[in-house]
Motif scaffolding. Structure first.
Motif, short mmCIF file in Angstrom:
data_model
loop_
_atom_site.label_atom_id
_atom_site.label_comp_id
_atom_site.label_asym_id
_atom_site.label_seq_id
_atom_site.Cartn_x
_atom_site.Cartn_y
_atom_site.Cartn_z
N GLN A 35 0.80 -1.22 0.00
CA GLN A 35 0.00 0.00 0.00
C GLN A 35 0.84 1.28 0.00
O GLN A 35 0.34 2.34 -0.37
CB GLN A 35 -0.95 -0.01 1.20
N SER A 36 2.08 1.18 0.41
CA SER A 36 3.00 2.33 0.32
C SER A 36 3.95 2.19 -0.86
O SER A 36 4.21 3.16 -1.57
CB SER A 36 3.81 2.47 1.61
N LEU A 37 4.46 0.98 -1.08
CA LEU A 37 5.47 0.79 -2.12
C LEU A 37 4.90 0.96 -3.52
O LEU A 37 5.53 1.61 -4.38
CB LEU A 37 6.11 -0.60 -2.00
N ILE A 38 3.74 0.41 -3.80
CA ILE A 38 3.20 0.46 -5.16
C ILE A 38 2.99 1.90 -5.64
O ILE A 38 3.39 2.25 -6.76
CB ILE A 38 1.92 -0.38 -5.28
N PRO A 39 2.39 2.80 -4.83
CA PRO A 39 2.31 4.19 -5.29
C PRO A 39 3.67 4.81 -5.56
O PRO A 39 3.84 5.60 -6.50
CB PRO A 39 1.58 4.89 -4.14
N MET A 40 4.66 4.47 -4.71
CA MET A 40 6.00 5.03 -4.92
C MET A 40 6.62 4.50 -6.21
O MET A 40 7.33 5.23 -6.92
CB MET A 40 6.89 4.71 -3.73
N LEU A 41 6.36 3.22 -6.53
CA LEU A 41 6.85 2.66 -7.79
C LEU A 41 6.19 3.35 -8.98
O LEU A 41 6.86 3.69 -9.97
CB LEU A 41 6.58 1.16 -7.84
N ARG A 42 4.89 3.54 -8.89
CA ARG A 42 4.16 4.15 -10.00
C ARG A 42 4.62 5.59 -10.26
O ARG A 42 4.67 6.04 -11.41
CB ARG A 42 2.66 4.11 -9.74
N LEU A 43 4.96 6.31 -9.21
CA LEU A 43 5.43 7.68 -9.35
C LEU A 43 6.93 7.76 -9.61
O LEU A 43 7.48 8.85 -9.76
CB LEU A 43 5.09 8.48 -8.09
N ARG A 44 7.58 6.60 -9.64
CA ARG A 44 9.03 6.50 -9.81
C ARG A 44 9.80 7.27 -8.74
O ARG A 44 10.88 7.82 -8.98
CB ARG A 44 9.45 6.93 -11.22
N LEU A 45 9.21 7.31 -7.55
CA LEU A 45 9.94 7.80 -6.39
C LEU A 45 10.83 6.71 -5.81
O LEU A 45 11.73 6.98 -5.03
CB LEU A 45 8.95 8.28 -5.31
N SER A 46 10.55 5.48 -6.22
CA SER A 46 11.38 4.33 -5.86
C SER A 46 11.54 3.50 -7.12
O SER A 46 10.58 3.26 -7.85
CB SER A 46 10.71 3.52 -4.75
N TYR A 47 12.77 3.06 -7.38
CA TYR A 47 13.02 2.26 -8.58
C TYR A 47 14.02 1.15 -8.25
O TYR A 47 15.18 1.19 -8.65
CB TYR A 47 13.51 3.12 -9.76
N PRO A 48 13.56 0.15 -7.49
CA PRO A 48 14.43 -0.95 -7.10
C PRO A 48 14.79 -1.85 -8.28
O PRO A 48 14.05 -1.94 -9.27
CB PRO A 48 13.58 -1.71 -6.08
N SER A 49 15.91 -2.53 -8.13
CA SER A 49 16.28 -3.52 -9.14
C SER A 49 15.45 -4.79 -8.97
O SER A 49 15.17 -5.50 -9.95
CB SER A 49 17.77 -3.87 -9.02
N THR A 50 15.06 -5.09 -7.72
CA THR A 50 14.29 -6.30 -7.41
C THR A 50 13.26 -5.98 -6.34
O THR A 50 13.56 -5.30 -5.37
CB THR A 50 15.21 -7.42 -6.88
N VAL A 51 12.04 -6.48 -6.55
CA VAL A 51 11.00 -6.41 -5.53
C VAL A 51 10.82 -7.81 -4.96
O VAL A 51 10.56 -8.76 -5.70
CB VAL A 51 9.67 -5.88 -6.10
N VAL A 52 10.98 -7.93 -3.65
CA VAL A 52 10.83 -9.21 -2.96
C VAL A 52 9.48 -9.18 -2.23
O VAL A 52 9.31 -8.48 -1.23
CB VAL A 52 11.98 -9.45 -1.97
N ASP A 53 8.53 -9.92 -2.74
CA ASP A 53 7.15 -9.94 -2.24
C ASP A 53 7.03 -11.01 -1.15
O ASP A 53 7.12 -12.21 -1.42
CB ASP A 53 6.21 -10.25 -3.41
N VAL A 54 6.83 -10.58 0.10
CA VAL A 54 6.76 -11.53 1.23
C VAL A 54 5.33 -11.88 1.63
O VAL A 54 5.09 -12.40 2.71
CB VAL A 54 7.54 -10.99 2.46
N SER A 55 4.38 -11.64 0.74
CA SER A 55 2.98 -11.85 1.09
C SER A 55 2.63 -13.32 1.31
O SER A 55 1.60 -13.63 1.91
CB SER A 55 2.07 -11.26 -0.01
#
Length: 285
Positions: A35-55
């Motif tokens: 809920q916090s990371l996805i908006p940041m990814l969409r706005l390109r405020l965060s651009y990680p090389s890898t997303v590790v999904d622990v769901s």
């Protein structure tokens, strides 16, 4: 907007998650509820090389009794927190703050550990963790370690977790008899981030405050314990005038930001007003 390209890994255990973030290096990002990371990814405020999904990491879910404390799995959702009987009995302040988080849709996806690890100073749970004296349980390549809440929040969106560590849970001490709590939040519109909020724990004796713990939300780049007002509240009568006089110290030691939601002096005023309200509400006055 469309996020930048990244690799995606979905481990099934905490150990696999540690391996995944270690292999990916410092550019990896953990995703819990998103809920916090996805908006940041969409706005390109965060651009990680890898997303590790622990769901899918089930060992990081749920609330369990651990003697003199509760252990809350980092992947426990806000909605699960609100419905948990152990939380209601032993840590109602967590439920009181969680009830103010966003809206039902976000609370069904967002997670307790994810919100804390995100470390937004406007988030509601950091001040609660400080006020309760929680311990953060991190797992990394060197094993597990415990981090006191007072040592966990380093700066804006920054914590004491190292790049190879995953927050797997939070240990919440049970409060003894006589404690009561309240979370008082001020925001411009429903479901918004806190402009300022106050987490209050009060222990009463013979009509006065024997001890108080006060946590402040969005009064600095990290959540804060309001030490000056805690000292001022000790021993005061449970009357609006006495509590208000002590609450006048609420903003001391803070570093309130100025932004579009309010100037620093406005936030300092809110801290004083909300602290008085929170303490009186916690004490039932």
């Amino acid at each position: 907007m469309i996020p930048a390209e990244f690799d995606y890994v979905r481990p099934a255990t905490a150990a696999e998650a540690v391996t995944a973030v270690t292999d990916a290096g410092e550019d990896a990002k953990l995703m819990a509820g998103g809920q916090s990371l996805i908006p940041m990814l969409r706005l390109r405020l965060s651009y990680p090389s890898t997303v590790v999904d622990v769901s899918r990491v089930e060992e990081m879910r749920g609330v369990r009794d651990d003697g003199d404390a509760l252990v809350i799995g980092a992947m426990t959702t806000h909605d699960e927190i609100l419905r948990d009987a152990l939380i209601k009995e032993h840590a109602p302040l967590i439920a009181q703050a969680t009830q103010t988080v966003a809206d039902p849709q976000v609370r069904h996806r967002g997670t307790f550990g994810g919100a804390l690890a995100h470390a937004d100073p406007a988030g509601d749970l950091g001040a609660v963790a400080l006020t309760l004296g929680c311990e953060f349980l991190a797992q990394g390549t060197e094993g597990r370690r415990s981090i006191a809440a007072s040592d966990f929040f380093d700066d804006y969106l920054t914590t004491a977790l190292t790049p190879d560590e995953v927050l797997v849970g939070v240990r919440v001490p049970k409060l003894g008899a006589g404690w009561s709590s309240h979370y008082e939040k001020f925001n411009r519109v429903a479901q918004a981030w806190s402009i300022v909020a106050v987490a209050a724990l009060v222990r009463r004796e013979n009509g006065s405050i024997a001890e108080a713990r006060i946590g402040l939300t969005n009064m600095a780049s990290t959540p804060l314990r309001a030490a000056a007002v805690e000292s001022a509240l000790a021993g005061v009568d449970l009357t609006p005038d006495a509590v208000g006089a002590a609450a006048a110290h609420a903003a001391e030691g803070s570093n309130a930001p100025s932004d579009l939601s309010g100037a620093a002096d406005y936030r300092e005023h809110l801290a004083r007003v909300l602290t008085k309200r929170a303490v009186l509400a916690a004490a039932g006055s």
